[in-house]
Design an enzyme around this catalytic site. Sequence first.
Site, PDB file in Angstrom:
ATOM      1  CG  ASN A   1      -1.911   1.123   1.233  1.00 45.38           C
ATOM      2  OD1 ASN A   1      -1.859   2.024   0.391  1.00 45.38           O
ATOM      3  ND2 ASN A   1      -2.840   1.091   2.171  1.00 45.38           N
ATOM      4  CB  VAL A   2       1.495   3.987  -2.440  1.00 43.44           C
ATOM      5  CG1 VAL A   2       1.968   3.114  -3.585  1.00 43.44           C
ATOM      6  CG2 VAL A   2       0.068   4.472  -2.667  1.00 43.44           C
TER       7      VAL A   2
ATOM      8  CG  ASN B   1      -0.915   4.926 -12.287  1.00 43.82           C
ATOM      9  OD1 ASN B   1      -1.603   5.630 -13.014  1.00 43.82           O
ATOM     10  ND2 ASN B   1      -1.342   3.743 -11.844  1.00 43.82           N
TER      11      ASN B   1
ATOM     12  CB  SER C   1      -6.453  14.579 -12.643  1.00 45.13           C
ATOM     13  OG  SER C   1      -7.772  14.643 -13.152  1.00 45.13           O
TER      14      SER C   1
ATOM     15  CE1 TYR D   1      -8.317  11.060  -9.048  1.00 42.15           C
ATOM     16  CE2 TYR D   1      -9.282  12.966 -10.145  1.00 42.15           C
ATOM     17  CZ  TYR D   1      -8.475  11.847 -10.179  1.00 42.15           C
ATOM     18  OH  TYR D   1      -7.812  11.522 -11.327  1.00 42.15           O
TER      19      TYR D   1
ATOM     20  CB  SER E   1      -5.375  14.159  -3.739  1.00 34.39           C
ATOM     21  OG  SER E   1      -6.096  13.599  -4.831  1.00 34.39           O
ATOM     22  CE  LYS E   2      -4.733  11.769  -9.168  1.00 34.97           C
ATOM     23  NZ  LYS E   2      -3.569  10.872  -9.352  1.00 34.97           N
TER      24      LYS E   2
END
Length: 275
Positions: free
Chosen positions: A61-62, A88, A170, A182, A185-186
């Site tokens: 798990n990263v 990724n 993204s 999301y 975070s990106k």
Amino acid sequence: MSLNGKAALVTGAGQGIGKACAVALAQAGARVAVFDLKQESADATVAALPDPSRHLAIAGNVADSKAVKEAFAKTVAAFGRLDVLVNNAGTGTGPNDGSAKMYELMAQRNAELARGEKPKTHVEQVVFMEDEGWRAVMGVNLDGAFYCTREALRIMAAHDIKGSIINIASTAVQSGEGPVHYVTSKTALVGMTRAIAREVASRGIRINAVAPGPTDTPMMRSIPEEWITSLEKAIPLGRLAHPEEIAAAVRFLAGDESSYVTGSVLVANGGSYFF
């Protein structure tokens, strides 16, 4: 383009864009460590690479910095070096993050519009999002990328390797479209890319980001079909990206042909938004 003699690690490489990146780098001659949450997925990707015995499948798990350290240690033990990292691994949902309620409200609003009514439904997520939902996405998308980048830089610095790190961002960074954790975070990932690019440039290490538009991956197919359809309609090229098209951008940034590119965002989004 040749990556002969180089070693790479790709996170979230069990499917989708990550798998396509692992294939692209291996086809260019690199030895690839396939790092995925599930061992069976990592094994399946390695089996799909040219000469699978040259590559490595690792489960972990990263978002767990200890697991990340172990993965990079295994990579160096197997390959003796690390030249390329592709961050990724990513997710768009987490437990109790309000996404189910958001999709329900979206369906209600669409139904109101279909009936020709003035919409009364508010499509919201944040008010339904609990801490664990926020942290689950930030932990993978941002913390995980940081942990992996830190380990890669430690290896590259210790061995005087002028490596390349590629972060998968993204188009949502520009559009703001998508779940709030999301998108956040990106967006932060792009900021991290730029800051670290300045920090490590003196070592000849490059770090860039690729910003895909909507791409036909299992994660994309997990959202409601009507949302996917609306995304496709907004893309000037009229379709979702194929994972291999994003991997081609990653392969360019991994190799020497991009030797003067650092701190940049390479956009592959069908013309949706311009950085």
